[in-house]
Design an enzyme around this catalytic site. Sequence first.
Site, PDB file in Angstrom:
ATOM      1  N   LYS A   1      -2.871   1.015   1.274  1.00  0.00           N
ATOM      2  CA  LYS A   1      -3.286  -0.236   0.643  1.00  0.00           C
ATOM      3  C   LYS A   1      -2.087  -1.176   0.525  1.00  0.00           C
ATOM      4  O   LYS A   1      -1.043  -0.813  -0.014  1.00  0.00           O
ATOM      5  CB  LYS A   1      -3.866   0.066  -0.741  1.00  0.00           C
ATOM      6  CG  LYS A   1      -4.501  -1.127  -1.439  1.00  0.00           C
ATOM      7  CD  LYS A   1      -5.182  -0.685  -2.735  1.00  0.00           C
ATOM      8  CE  LYS A   1      -5.942  -1.813  -3.394  1.00  0.00           C
ATOM      9  NZ  LYS A   1      -6.658  -1.363  -4.611  1.00  0.00           N
TER      10      LYS A   1
ATOM     11  N   CYS B   1     -10.238  -1.662  -1.014  1.00  0.00           N
ATOM     12  CA  CYS B   1     -10.580  -2.421  -2.207  1.00  0.00           C
ATOM     13  C   CYS B   1     -10.050  -3.861  -2.188  1.00  0.00           C
ATOM     14  O   CYS B   1     -10.536  -4.693  -1.439  1.00  0.00           O
ATOM     15  CB  CYS B   1     -10.113  -1.653  -3.440  1.00  0.00           C
ATOM     16  SG  CYS B   1     -10.868  -2.199  -4.998  1.00  0.00           S
TER      17      CYS B   1
ATOM     18  N   GLU C   1     -12.291   4.712  -2.722  1.00  0.00           N
ATOM     19  CA  GLU C   1     -10.855   4.639  -2.961  1.00  0.00           C
ATOM     20  C   GLU C   1     -10.427   5.767  -3.894  1.00  0.00           C
ATOM     21  O   GLU C   1     -11.051   5.990  -4.945  1.00  0.00           O
ATOM     22  CB  GLU C   1     -10.528   3.281  -3.592  1.00  0.00           C
ATOM     23  CG  GLU C   1      -9.079   3.071  -3.961  1.00  0.00           C
ATOM     24  CD  GLU C   1      -8.839   1.698  -4.588  1.00  0.00           C
ATOM     25  OE1 GLU C   1      -7.664   1.321  -4.741  1.00  0.00           O
ATOM     26  OE2 GLU C   1      -9.826   0.994  -4.922  1.00  0.00           O
TER      27      GLU C   1
END
Length: 260
Positions: free
Chosen positions: A110, A144, A41
């Site tokens: 994300k 994540c 990430e």
Amino acid sequence: MRIAALQMHAIAGDDEANIQRIAAAAADAASAGAKLLIVPELAVTGYGAGDAAFARLASPATGDVAARLSAIAQENRLAIVAGFAEREGSHVYNSALFTDGIGTNAVYRKSHLYGDYERHAFRPGVPASVMVELGGVRLGMLICYDVEFPENVRRLALAGAELVIVPTALPKGAAGTFIAGHMIQVRAFENQVFVAYINHCGADDRFSYAGLSRIAAPDGMLLAEAPAEGETLLFAEIRPEDYAVSRAENTYLVDLGRTG
């Protein structure tokens, strides 16, 4: 398909150094026969760069970062998934880029931002099933914290993903150890997919990272894992056909639609 993943010690705020590190890893991965390299990430900026650096270094989905990663992919004849700060107008997203270097690019944003640090720096993406195909394997992307919501992995599995790629920045601590040590294998098993969960290691001025990158198979077993400390280049063979028995015995996706 052979894949590689770099547990990486990124340098916060130094995109040039980080891109060079990705290039070196791509060369090593390609020389070992990998067709895909995954890095963490925000690997391009470093996760701990901070909101001012994210805003300064953010690049459009078709901008300089994508062009440079695509060139690295083309030179090494493999695909790359890398976390970067993406700019669209006045908004900055925590994104992951897939590029195969020969014309196929895809960007995932994300959707579940973690904590005030991320919420201050980034705009959340809309939950989406971003899918590509590589070497006959269907890939889906999360980032994540997204993987900690089972609905996100399930959505990709129902859309046909066979490998879920998760660049992450998991911090050190009991929660991080549990997530890496248990949750990732459960996500793979309950959806009968491969999950590649690839973390940072070391520390920057803001965070210390758990390492513990891993690649889990549909039967819940680990194909590769990294230690808590130090950079590591992991390799795994992704062969969905090897897990036909596991899919036949664990029919979660099929049974979701049954009411009686």
